[in-house]
Design a protein around this motif. Structure first.
Motif, short mmCIF file in Angstrom:
data_model
loop_
_atom_site.label_atom_id
_atom_site.label_comp_id
_atom_site.label_asym_id
_atom_site.label_seq_id
_atom_site.Cartn_x
_atom_site.Cartn_y
_atom_site.Cartn_z
N THR A 126 4.16 -7.50 -6.86
CA THR A 126 3.27 -6.81 -8.10
C THR A 126 2.27 -6.72 -8.00
O THR A 126 1.29 -5.73 -9.19
N LEU A 127 1.18 -6.14 -6.66
CA LEU A 127 0.56 -5.33 -6.68
C LEU A 127 0.52 -4.02 -5.70
O LEU A 127 0.84 -4.27 -4.57
N VAL A 128 0.43 -3.37 -6.02
CA VAL A 128 1.18 -1.93 -5.22
C VAL A 128 -0.63 -1.04 -5.59
O VAL A 128 -1.37 -1.37 -6.71
N ASP A 129 -0.85 -0.09 -4.78
CA ASP A 129 -2.20 0.34 -4.25
C ASP A 129 -2.42 1.66 -4.24
O ASP A 129 -1.31 2.21 -3.46
N THR A 130 -2.71 2.89 -4.21
CA THR A 130 -2.74 4.16 -4.14
C THR A 130 -4.05 4.51 -4.67
O THR A 130 -4.80 3.69 -4.85
N ALA A 131 -4.19 5.66 -4.84
CA ALA A 131 -5.59 6.48 -4.79
C ALA A 131 -5.20 7.34 -5.40
O ALA A 131 -5.03 8.20 -4.93
N HIS A 132 -6.56 8.46 -6.10
CA HIS A 132 -6.85 9.74 -6.05
C HIS A 132 -6.52 10.42 -5.41
O HIS A 132 -5.79 11.71 -4.95
N MET A 133 -7.04 10.19 -4.02
CA MET A 133 -7.48 10.99 -2.71
C MET A 133 -5.87 11.03 -1.70
O MET A 133 -5.47 11.67 -1.84
N TYR A 134 -4.80 10.39 -2.17
CA TYR A 134 -3.45 10.47 -1.62
C TYR A 134 -2.58 11.44 -2.06
O TYR A 134 -2.22 10.85 -3.20
N GLY A 135 -3.53 12.28 -2.13
CA GLY A 135 -2.10 13.45 -1.92
C GLY A 135 -2.65 14.42 -3.55
O GLY A 135 -1.88 15.36 -4.00
N GLY A 136 -4.34 13.99 -3.71
CA GLY A 136 -5.11 14.70 -5.25
C GLY A 136 -4.10 14.22 -6.08
O GLY A 136 -4.66 15.13 -7.49
N GLY A 137 -3.48 12.85 -6.56
CA GLY A 137 -3.21 12.16 -7.33
C GLY A 137 -1.32 12.99 -7.26
O GLY A 137 -0.72 11.46 -7.73
N ALA A 138 -1.43 12.65 -6.44
CA ALA A 138 0.47 13.41 -5.55
C ALA A 138 1.10 12.01 -5.63
O ALA A 138 2.48 11.26 -6.00
N ASN A 139 0.81 10.64 -4.84
CA ASN A 139 0.99 9.38 -4.54
C ASN A 139 1.33 8.40 -5.90
O ASN A 139 1.74 8.09 -6.11
N GLU A 140 0.39 8.77 -7.09
CA GLU A 140 -0.08 8.05 -8.95
C GLU A 140 1.68 8.67 -8.79
O GLU A 140 2.22 7.97 -9.44
N GLU A 141 1.42 10.12 -8.91
CA GLU A 141 2.71 10.33 -9.77
C GLU A 141 4.71 9.85 -8.98
O GLU A 141 4.78 9.83 -9.84
N ILE A 142 4.28 10.01 -7.75
CA ILE A 142 5.50 9.44 -7.16
C ILE A 142 5.12 7.92 -7.56
O ILE A 142 6.65 7.32 -7.66
N LEU A 143 4.93 7.17 -7.98
CA LEU A 143 4.75 5.79 -8.02
C LEU A 143 5.05 5.39 -9.60
O LEU A 143 6.00 4.72 -9.80
N GLY A 173 0.61 -0.98 -0.23
CA GLY A 173 0.09 -0.05 0.17
C GLY A 173 0.79 1.35 -0.08
O GLY A 173 1.84 1.15 1.12
N ALA A 174 0.91 2.33 -0.89
CA ALA A 174 1.93 2.91 -1.68
C ALA A 174 1.40 4.23 -0.44
O ALA A 174 1.60 5.42 -0.32
#
Length: 279
Positions: A48-65, A20-21
């Motif tokens: 092989t499974l990484v979990d993120t969400a739009h809510m985590y930093g307003g997309g910043a978590n997706e960007e760092i991954l 979980g990221a």
């Protein structure tokens, strides 16, 4: 022997113990550099499974991954969630399952993750102000357009799962669940019956498992940590359970991954089940 992999939606194979990221730091500085290292180490360890969400930093978590892992190695699944938005930094997060909003959030996730298709997209929460069929219909349309591979739900009841499956195939459910908190046992049973992946969030009760005497006793006997006992219990609980423990530290990440090698006997499981008041 406990299976180490699961096929989400019947065809997307992942290692059951994921990552979980949410806790990864995204602001510039040493913490961000550490976050990049943790994400990369997770993949090095075979996750092989990484979990993120739009809510985590307003997309910043997706960007760092994406910064850490793109171009993604073959077989890596990054699953994200939509359905909770914040109109501006000064406003509160709120449920938003309007079809146009869901479509916009998916488009943003595609851009941030640098992909053309999200293989598993989960609805973070059901928006009570929008009919469920409309929310799922929007995601189904995106799936039919090839922008989503599979659809999941989060923090739902067994009745809501049954209702959702009338509109679209559900590949996963992400609910709060751990050794000491089994409120969503009926949802897990429903997922198991249907072959739906169950991704427990807060899988180790934020360390509370270490305060439980029975957990401590099993951990001491096996010479492992209480966290590893809690994760091993989840892996033994059902073949559809895919724990996604999160951390911002490499040592904790390695500890979590090592839980896959912990072998709980039937006697251990009986002790742990009694200690947590299992049904």
């Amino acid at each position: 022997m406990t299976a180490t992999t699961f096929r989400i939606g019947g065809d997307l194979e992942v290692r059951r113990l994921g990552f979980g990221a949410m806790h990864l730091a995204t602001d510039p500085g040493p913490a961000r550099e550490a976050a990049l290292s943790v994400a990369r180490r997770a993949v090095e360890l075979g996750i092989t499974l990484v979990d993120t969400a739009h809510m985590y930093g307003g997309g910043a978590n997706e960007e760092i991954l994406a910064e850490a892992l793109h171009p993604y190695p073959e077989g890596l699944l990054i699953t994200t969630k939509v359905g909770i938005t914040r109109p501006s930094p000064s406003e509160e997060w709120k449920l938003d399952g309007r079809p146009d909003s869901l479509r916009d959030q998916v488009e943003q996730a595609l851009r941030r993750l640098r992909v053309e298709r999200i293989e598993l997209l989960q609805l973070h929460r059901i928006d009570p102000e929008t009919p469920l069929a409309e929310q799922l219909g929007a995601l189904r349309d995106l799936r039919d357009e090839g922008k989503i591979g599979r659809i999941g739900l989060s923090e739902i009841t067994a009745a809501e799962l049954a209702e959702a499956r009338k509109t679209v195939e559900i590949a996963s459910v992400q609910n709060r669940y751990n050794l000491l908190d089994r409120e969503h046992e009926p949802v897990l049973r429903a997922c198991e019956a249907a072959g739906i992946a169950f991704l427990p969030w807060r899988p180790v009760a934020w360390g509370d498992s270490g305060a439980n005497a029975e957990v401590l006793a099993v951990a001491a006997e096996l010479e492992v940590t209480p966290t590893q006992v809690a994760l091993a219990w989840l892996l033994a609980r059902s073949p559809v359970v895919l724990p996604i423990p999160g951390t911002a530290r490499i040592d904790h990440l390695e500890e979590n991954v090592a839980a896959e090698d912990v072998r709980l006997t039937s006697a251990h499981l009986q002790v742990l089940d009694r200690s947590a008041g299992a049904e």
